[in-house]
Design a protein around this motif. Sequence first.
Motif, PDB file in Angstrom:
ATOM      1  N   LEU A  81       0.823  -1.202   0.000  1.00 24.58           N
ATOM      2  CA  LEU A  81       0.000   0.000   0.000  1.00 24.58           C
ATOM      3  C   LEU A  81       0.862   1.259   0.000  1.00 24.58           C
ATOM      4  O   LEU A  81       0.524   2.257  -0.657  1.00 24.58           O
ATOM      5  CB  LEU A  81      -0.943  -0.005   1.206  1.00 24.58           C
ATOM      6  N   ALA A  82       1.994   1.223   0.688  1.00 22.76           N
ATOM      7  CA  ALA A  82       2.896   2.375   0.698  1.00 22.76           C
ATOM      8  C   ALA A  82       3.501   2.610  -0.691  1.00 22.76           C
ATOM      9  O   ALA A  82       3.626   3.754  -1.147  1.00 22.76           O
ATOM     10  CB  ALA A  82       3.995   2.177   1.729  1.00 22.76           C
ATOM     11  N   LYS A  83       3.879   1.528  -1.382  1.00 27.14           N
ATOM     12  CA  LYS A  83       4.472   1.659  -2.717  1.00 27.14           C
ATOM     13  C   LYS A  83       3.451   2.170  -3.732  1.00 27.14           C
ATOM     14  O   LYS A  83       3.803   2.908  -4.657  1.00 27.14           O
ATOM     15  CB  LYS A  83       5.041   0.325  -3.185  1.00 27.14           C
TER      16      LYS A  83
ATOM     17  N   GLY B 182       0.400   2.231 -17.714  1.00 20.85           N
ATOM     18  CA  GLY B 182      -0.111   1.802 -16.419  1.00 20.85           C
ATOM     19  C   GLY B 182       0.868   0.928 -15.667  1.00 20.85           C
ATOM     20  O   GLY B 182       1.848   0.416 -16.225  1.00 20.85           O
ATOM     21  N   LEU B 183       0.578   0.732 -14.382  1.00 29.00           N
ATOM     22  CA  LEU B 183       1.470   0.016 -13.478  1.00 29.00           C
ATOM     23  C   LEU B 183       0.930  -1.364 -13.131  1.00 29.00           C
ATOM     24  O   LEU B 183      -0.226  -1.501 -12.733  1.00 29.00           O
ATOM     25  CB  LEU B 183       1.636   0.824 -12.185  1.00 29.00           C
ATOM     26  N   LEU B 184       1.761  -2.381 -13.289  1.00 35.91           N
ATOM     27  CA  LEU B 184       1.491  -3.700 -12.714  1.00 35.91           C
ATOM     28  C   LEU B 184       2.416  -3.853 -11.519  1.00 35.91           C
ATOM     29  O   LEU B 184       3.645  -3.796 -11.662  1.00 35.91           O
ATOM     30  CB  LEU B 184       1.761  -4.814 -13.734  1.00 35.91           C
TER      31      LEU B 184
ATOM     32  N   THR C 295       7.591  -3.703 -19.080  1.00 32.26           N
ATOM     33  CA  THR C 295       8.965  -3.285 -18.795  1.00 32.26           C
ATOM     34  C   THR C 295       9.167  -3.224 -17.286  1.00 32.26           C
ATOM     35  O   THR C 295       8.365  -2.611 -16.569  1.00 32.26           O
ATOM     36  CB  THR C 295       9.259  -1.898 -19.387  1.00 32.26           C
ATOM     37  N   ILE C 296      10.213  -3.863 -16.817  1.00 28.47           N
ATOM     38  CA  ILE C 296      10.522  -3.829 -15.388  1.00 28.47           C
ATOM     39  C   ILE C 296      11.093  -2.460 -15.031  1.00 28.47           C
ATOM     40  O   ILE C 296      12.120  -2.049 -15.548  1.00 28.47           O
ATOM     41  CB  ILE C 296      11.526  -4.934 -15.015  1.00 28.47           C
ATOM     42  N   THR C 297      10.415  -1.755 -14.144  1.00 24.56           N
ATOM     43  CA  THR C 297      10.878  -0.435 -13.708  1.00 24.56           C
ATOM     44  C   THR C 297      11.306  -0.433 -12.247  1.00 24.56           C
ATOM     45  O   THR C 297      11.814   0.575 -11.752  1.00 24.56           O
ATOM     46  CB  THR C 297       9.780   0.627 -13.923  1.00 24.56           C
ATOM     47  N   GLY C 298      11.080  -1.543 -11.569  1.00 24.47           N
ATOM     48  CA  GLY C 298      11.504  -1.634 -10.181  1.00 24.47           C
ATOM     49  C   GLY C 298      11.488  -3.075  -9.722  1.00 24.47           C
ATOM     50  O   GLY C 298      10.647  -3.871 -10.140  1.00 24.47           O
ATOM     51  N   LEU C 299      12.457  -3.411  -8.878  1.00 19.01           N
ATOM     52  CA  LEU C 299      12.549  -4.749  -8.290  1.00 19.01           C
ATOM     53  C   LEU C 299      12.975  -4.553  -6.845  1.00 19.01           C
ATOM     54  O   LEU C 299      14.020  -3.966  -6.570  1.00 19.01           O
ATOM     55  CB  LEU C 299      13.582  -5.590  -9.046  1.00 19.01           C
ATOM     56  N   PHE C 300      12.150  -5.044  -5.897  1.00 21.93           N
ATOM     57  CA  PHE C 300      12.357  -4.706  -4.502  1.00 21.93           C
ATOM     58  C   PHE C 300      12.415  -5.946  -3.618  1.00 21.93           C
ATOM     59  O   PHE C 300      11.605  -6.863  -3.756  1.00 21.93           O
ATOM     60  CB  PHE C 300      11.239  -3.782  -4.011  1.00 21.93           C
ATOM     61  N   GLU C 301      13.369  -5.952  -2.689  1.00 24.11           N
ATOM     62  CA  GLU C 301      13.532  -6.993  -1.683  1.00 24.11           C
ATOM     63  C   GLU C 301      13.560  -6.309  -0.318  1.00 24.11           C
ATOM     64  O   GLU C 301      14.606  -6.174   0.305  1.00 24.11           O
ATOM     65  CB  GLU C 301      14.828  -7.769  -1.926  1.00 24.11           C
ATOM     66  N   PRO C 302      12.402  -5.847   0.154  1.00 27.72           N
ATOM     67  CA  PRO C 302      12.384  -4.994   1.342  1.00 27.72           C
ATOM     68  C   PRO C 302      12.749  -5.727   2.628  1.00 27.72           C
ATOM     69  O   PRO C 302      12.488  -6.918   2.793  1.00 27.72           O
ATOM     70  CB  PRO C 302      10.928  -4.511   1.398  1.00 27.72           C
ATOM     71  N   CYS C 303      13.367  -4.972   3.535  1.00 27.46           N
ATOM     72  CA  CYS C 303      13.646  -5.445   4.892  1.00 27.46           C
ATOM     73  C   CYS C 303      12.604  -4.861   5.839  1.00 27.46           C
ATOM     74  O   CYS C 303      12.140  -3.734   5.648  1.00 27.46           O
ATOM     75  CB  CYS C 303      15.028  -4.981   5.351  1.00 27.46           C
TER      76      CYS C 303
ATOM     77  N   LEU D  61      12.233 -13.188   1.760  1.00 29.80           N
ATOM     78  CA  LEU D  61      11.350 -14.247   1.284  1.00 29.80           C
ATOM     79  C   LEU D  61      10.315 -13.742   0.287  1.00 29.80           C
ATOM     80  O   LEU D  61       9.638 -14.541  -0.358  1.00 29.80           O
ATOM     81  CB  LEU D  61      10.627 -14.900   2.460  1.00 29.80           C
ATOM     82  N   TYR D  62      10.189 -12.419   0.154  1.00 29.79           N
ATOM     83  CA  TYR D  62       9.190 -11.837  -0.742  1.00 29.79           C
ATOM     84  C   TYR D  62       9.869 -10.894  -1.723  1.00 29.79           C
ATOM     85  O   TYR D  62      10.712 -10.082  -1.343  1.00 29.79           O
ATOM     86  CB  TYR D  62       8.114 -11.107   0.065  1.00 29.79           C
ATOM     87  N   LEU D  63       9.462 -11.016  -2.977  1.00 25.41           N
ATOM     88  CA  LEU D  63      10.031 -10.213  -4.053  1.00 25.41           C
ATOM     89  C   LEU D  63       8.909  -9.393  -4.676  1.00 25.41           C
ATOM     90  O   LEU D  63       7.841  -9.928  -4.978  1.00 25.41           O
ATOM     91  CB  LEU D  63      10.664 -11.130  -5.097  1.00 25.41           C
ATOM     92  N   PHE D  64       9.151  -8.107  -4.883  1.00 20.98           N
ATOM     93  CA  PHE D  64       8.134  -7.200  -5.418  1.00 20.98           C
ATOM     94  C   PHE D  64       8.588  -6.677  -6.780  1.00 20.98           C
ATOM     95  O   PHE D  64       9.710  -6.179  -6.924  1.00 20.98           O
ATOM     96  CB  PHE D  64       7.911  -6.022  -4.461  1.00 20.98           C
ATOM     97  N   TRP D  65       7.702  -6.794  -7.766  1.00 12.20           N
ATOM     98  CA  TRP D  65       7.956  -6.333  -9.128  1.00 12.20           C
ATOM     99  C   TRP D  65       7.130  -5.085  -9.434  1.00 12.20           C
ATOM    100  O   TRP D  65       5.934  -5.035  -9.150  1.00 12.20           O
ATOM    101  CB  TRP D  65       7.571  -7.398 -10.150  1.00 12.20           C
TER     102      TRP D  65
END
Length: 251
Positions: free
Chosen positions: A39-41, A143-145, A215-223, A243-247
């Motif tokens: 939700l923050a992203k 648009g954003l996926l 097109t990949i515009t971000g790849l996140f592995e948050p702590c 353990l979670y990957l965000f595209w």
Amino acid sequence: MREINHDSSTRAWNTLGKEWFELAQTGESRVHFIMPYTLAKLGDVAGKKILDLGCGEGGYSRALAKKGAQVVAVDCSEPAIQYAKEQAEKEKLEIRHYIRNSNNLFEIEDNSFDIVLCSMMLMDCEDFEGSVAEAARVLKTGGLLFASVLHPCFDGNHEYGIGRQGSGLDRQVVVMNYFEPKTWEAPLWRGKTPVVWRHRTMQEYVETFSKCGLTITGLFEPCPTDEQAEISVNIAWLKKIPLYLFWELRK
């Protein structure tokens, strides 16, 4: 009237019913880590048209609607959609709900959403490419996926693929076989009913997104934050292992 495409994914998730509703709303990683991060992203969604694809019990849909988004919620599980509808009605939220396999979003128009959210669902789809293609179809140009999945490098079948060694904060990931097994059946954490699990490699994700025009515009592995880490050892462990990957992808 058209019927949804039934496959191993739809059959598995239709068997969970109430078990899933409880797990989704009480699972500490989802409630205290994955959902707040997502939700923050997404940020300010007021006035935006959002498709919550694989909405489950509708928690994200309701949260986004409360933030002023125009939400359409889709899931393959008839019990989940019925529950999501009831909760939305109780909270007087205007959310459209559809029962669909994610690989065939019939009656949902092309180029109609600013955002398609796929929270922890793409790794579960039997027809992964078909699901991504449909998400791209209904997404507006530009648009954003936004999608989250189990991290393919650190999670998989714990017995034969990507396992665990030790306990607590000293627990380690043990990679026995990154490529296999690709599918297996097991209950969800704290669950009792087996569902179909799937493992996909990083390469498969990237190639499929590209093939579907994203097109990949971000790849996140948050702590987790220090405050989140205090909630439980499992969340604190995420400071060591993602353990979670965000595209973040754009059409």
